[in-house]
Design a protein around this motif. Structure first.
Motif, PDB file in Angstrom:
ATOM      1  N   ASP A 189       0.894  -1.289  -0.075  1.00 40.38           N
ATOM      2  CA  ASP A 189      -0.038  -0.084   0.024  1.00 40.38           C
ATOM      3  C   ASP A 189       0.762   1.414  -0.009  1.00 40.38           C
ATOM      4  O   ASP A 189       1.742   1.651   1.029  1.00 40.38           O
ATOM      5  N   GLY A 190       0.769   2.021  -1.092  1.00 37.37           N
ATOM      6  CA  GLY A 190       1.726   3.163  -1.122  1.00 37.37           C
ATOM      7  C   GLY A 190       1.172   4.350  -0.566  1.00 37.37           C
ATOM      8  O   GLY A 190       1.492   5.592  -0.971  1.00 37.37           O
ATOM      9  N   THR A 191       0.077   4.505  -0.018  1.00 39.07           N
ATOM     10  CA  THR A 191      -0.853   5.485   0.437  1.00 39.07           C
ATOM     11  C   THR A 191      -0.553   5.898   1.835  1.00 39.07           C
ATOM     12  O   THR A 191      -1.028   6.786   2.487  1.00 39.07           O
TER      13      THR A 191
ATOM     14  N   LEU B 121      12.705  -6.360  -8.445  1.00 36.00           N
ATOM     15  CA  LEU B 121      11.404  -5.927  -7.621  1.00 36.00           C
ATOM     16  C   LEU B 121      11.641  -6.392  -6.268  1.00 36.00           C
ATOM     17  O   LEU B 121      12.021  -7.264  -5.812  1.00 36.00           O
ATOM     18  N   THR B 122      11.269  -5.389  -5.294  1.00 36.02           N
ATOM     19  CA  THR B 122      11.117  -5.763  -3.769  1.00 36.02           C
ATOM     20  C   THR B 122       9.807  -5.308  -3.442  1.00 36.02           C
ATOM     21  O   THR B 122       9.242  -4.442  -4.047  1.00 36.02           O
ATOM     22  N   THR B 123       9.627  -5.740  -2.277  1.00 40.38           N
ATOM     23  CA  THR B 123       8.369  -4.990  -1.909  1.00 40.38           C
ATOM     24  C   THR B 123       8.356  -3.538  -1.380  1.00 40.38           C
ATOM     25  O   THR B 123       7.394  -2.936  -1.728  1.00 40.38           O
ATOM     26  N   GLU B 124       9.485  -3.254  -1.058  1.00 36.01           N
ATOM     27  CA  GLU B 124       9.681  -1.627  -0.673  1.00 36.01           C
ATOM     28  C   GLU B 124       9.584  -0.910  -2.033  1.00 36.01           C
ATOM     29  O   GLU B 124       8.912   0.147  -2.273  1.00 36.01           O
ATOM     30  N   LYS B 125      10.190  -1.302  -3.051  1.00 37.51           N
ATOM     31  CA  LYS B 125      10.311  -0.643  -4.353  1.00 37.51           C
ATOM     32  C   LYS B 125       8.885  -0.957  -4.970  1.00 37.51           C
ATOM     33  O   LYS B 125       8.313   0.281  -5.564  1.00 37.51           O
ATOM     34  N   LEU B 126       7.971  -2.054  -4.882  1.00 36.65           N
ATOM     35  CA  LEU B 126       6.662  -1.941  -5.399  1.00 36.65           C
ATOM     36  C   LEU B 126       5.603  -0.886  -4.690  1.00 36.65           C
ATOM     37  O   LEU B 126       4.880  -0.226  -5.295  1.00 36.65           O
ATOM     38  N   THR B 127       6.051  -0.643  -3.361  1.00 40.88           N
ATOM     39  CA  THR B 127       5.211  -0.061  -2.537  1.00 40.88           C
ATOM     40  C   THR B 127       5.377   1.508  -2.878  1.00 40.88           C
ATOM     41  O   THR B 127       4.353   2.389  -3.226  1.00 40.88           O
ATOM     42  N   GLU B 128       6.712   1.715  -3.417  1.00 39.05           N
ATOM     43  CA  GLU B 128       6.873   3.107  -3.719  1.00 39.05           C
ATOM     44  C   GLU B 128       6.286   3.198  -5.143  1.00 39.05           C
ATOM     45  O   GLU B 128       5.875   4.397  -5.322  1.00 39.05           O
ATOM     46  N   LEU B 129       6.396   2.330  -6.035  1.00 42.62           N
ATOM     47  CA  LEU B 129       5.957   2.437  -7.468  1.00 42.62           C
ATOM     48  C   LEU B 129       4.326   2.851  -7.156  1.00 42.62           C
ATOM     49  O   LEU B 129       3.713   3.601  -7.780  1.00 42.62           O
ATOM     50  N   ASN B 130       3.655   1.776  -6.421  1.00 43.21           N
ATOM     51  CA  ASN B 130       2.218   1.908  -6.203  1.00 43.21           C
ATOM     52  C   ASN B 130       1.916   3.419  -5.769  1.00 43.21           C
ATOM     53  O   ASN B 130       0.673   3.960  -5.929  1.00 43.21           O
ATOM     54  N   GLY B 131       2.762   4.031  -4.854  1.00 50.12           N
ATOM     55  CA  GLY B 131       2.461   5.334  -4.389  1.00 50.12           C
ATOM     56  C   GLY B 131       2.375   6.265  -5.551  1.00 50.12           C
ATOM     57  O   GLY B 131       1.676   7.310  -5.494  1.00 50.12           O
ATOM     58  N   ARG B 132       3.442   6.279  -6.416  1.00 50.49           N
ATOM     59  CA  ARG B 132       3.297   7.234  -7.446  1.00 50.49           C
ATOM     60  C   ARG B 132       2.116   6.999  -8.197  1.00 50.49           C
ATOM     61  O   ARG B 132       1.764   8.048  -8.769  1.00 50.49           O
ATOM     62  N   ILE B 133       1.559   5.946  -8.312  1.00 56.52           N
ATOM     63  CA  ILE B 133       0.276   5.813  -9.116  1.00 56.52           C
ATOM     64  C   ILE B 133      -0.970   6.543  -8.271  1.00 56.52           C
ATOM     65  O   ILE B 133      -1.561   7.197  -8.745  1.00 56.52           O
TER      66      ILE B 133
ATOM     67  N   LEU C 204      -0.078   6.875   8.503  1.00 56.27           N
ATOM     68  CA  LEU C 204      -0.262   5.396   8.846  1.00 56.27           C
ATOM     69  C   LEU C 204       0.809   4.511   8.729  1.00 56.27           C
ATOM     70  O   LEU C 204       1.597   4.794   7.839  1.00 56.27           O
ATOM     71  N   VAL C 205       1.062   3.426   9.564  1.00 53.97           N
ATOM     72  CA  VAL C 205       2.072   2.573   9.441  1.00 53.97           C
ATOM     73  C   VAL C 205       1.715   1.207   9.515  1.00 53.97           C
ATOM     74  O   VAL C 205       0.572   0.716  10.067  1.00 53.97           O
ATOM     75  N   LEU C 206       2.304   0.129   9.054  1.00 52.64           N
ATOM     76  CA  LEU C 206       2.055  -1.261   8.918  1.00 52.64           C
ATOM     77  C   LEU C 206       2.900  -1.705  10.208  1.00 52.64           C
ATOM     78  O   LEU C 206       3.839  -1.512  10.881  1.00 52.64           O
ATOM     79  N   LEU C 207       2.215  -2.851  10.732  1.00 53.72           N
ATOM     80  CA  LEU C 207       2.643  -3.644  11.887  1.00 53.72           C
ATOM     81  C   LEU C 207       3.138  -4.856  11.335  1.00 53.72           C
ATOM     82  O   LEU C 207       2.421  -5.716  10.500  1.00 53.72           O
TER      83      LEU C 207
END
Length: 316
Positions: free
Chosen positions: A233-235, A282-294, A241-244
């Motif tokens: 979730d990139g939002t 791809l990593t989870t962190e990179k994918l999260t950043e890319l999702n946030g850009r969208i 908000l933060v993930l646990l």
């Protein structure tokens, strides 16, 4: 499997096959920026129509175009549309998939909805368990990525700081209200796992949806302490908000993985190599950043995909 991947589709498998030969549509870019001439033949990419899948399908399309394939994308509502009878319809060669979701689908299709689960939180173990079904259906899974899109639970940054929270186990013995998908109660990867594995006292589940605006708002307003979203979730950061961390592993492996037609990939090793390189990048962190850009910055998926492929040296 996450709710956005199980919404009923109005499309049929027949309409998908008819559309598969068309140019880029819902999820694809008519101008993907690829340099390929298409002399290696047409490649049809399908998958589910939500933002992250649209992004990854565009990566596949541009990468394959750059190798000289004529790739096109047609995304649909649910997995059963592009996997009628548990296998790819004729004319589909490549699908961006998630390990756990695909394995659950194949298992249920072959063995019934009540069949014992084949999924674990280990992607290699999960793929090994489903290999006989993959072989039977003519599907090959390439290398899974470390990037994983699992169910995840979030709190406000302030709530985490006030209570010293970084992992779900930090909530053991705490009473919380959970804002989540309608099917969350009792599920081992949702309310059931939080209660039985983590010892969290979930006093109420608000059926507000998976990563919905209502779910975010319930947590931000204090109506709920815990909310359901995904690990990519990139939002969240923009909302405070933060993930646990799921430190006891109640989520099954949902690593990104290319699912391909076995008969097609046997003659196209260059495509397999390129898709494997993408999964490694791809990593989870990179994918999260890319999702946030969208989702936050409102960039177009095909532009974000091209930028990532170029930055990783996968696209010239």
């Amino acid at each position: 499997m996450q709710v956005r991947r199980t919404i009923a589709a109005a499309l049929t498998a027949a309409s998908l096959v008819l559309a598969a030969g068309c140019g880029s549509d819902d999820g694809g870019s008519a101008d993907s920026g690829g340099s390929g001439s298409g002399d290696k033949g047409a490649v049809s990419i399908s998958g589910q129509n939500f933002p992250e899948a649209t992004l990854v399908a565009s990566m596949y399309e541009q990468l394959l175009d750059s190798l000289g394939y004529d790739a096109s994308v047609k995304l649909v509502g649910t997995r059963d549309v592009y996997m009628a009878a548990g296998q790819f319809p004729d004319g589909i060669q490549v699908v961006p998939e998630y390990v756990g979701g695909l394995v659950d689908f194949l298992n249920a299709t072959a063995n019934g909805a009540d069949a014992p689960s084949l999924t674990t939180n280990d992607p290699a173990e999960t793929i090994a368990a489903v290999q006989p079904l993959l072989d039977d259906k003519g599907i090959t899974l390439l290398d899974p990525s470390s990037a994983t899109d699992q169910n995840a639970f979030f709190v406000t940054q302030q709530y985490a700081e006030d209570n010293g929270l970084s992992a779900l186990s930090d909530l053991e013995g705490t009473s919380v209200v959970l804002a989540a998908a309608e099917d969350c109660p009792g599920r081992s990867d949702c309310e059931g796992g939080l209660t039985k594995v983590y010892g969290i006292d979930v006093t109420k589940v608000l059926p507000l949806g998976f990563a919905s605006d209502q779910t975010y708002r319930a947590v931000l307003d204090g109506e709920a302490q815990l909310g359901l979203t995904s690990t990519t979730d990139g939002t969240l950061a923009d909302q405070g908000l933060v993930l646990l961390e799921d430190d006891k592993g109640i989520q099954t492996a949902q690593n990104l993985v290319p699912a391909v037609s076995t008969s097609w990939i046997a003659d196209h090793q260059d495509a397999a190599d390129a898709l494997n390189q993408l999964m490694a990048a791809l990593t989870t962190e990179k994918l999260t950043e890319l999702n946030g850009r969208i989702s936050v910055d409102r960039e177009q998926p095909d532009a974000v995909a091209k930028d990532f492929l170029t930055s990783e040296g996968l696209l010239q």
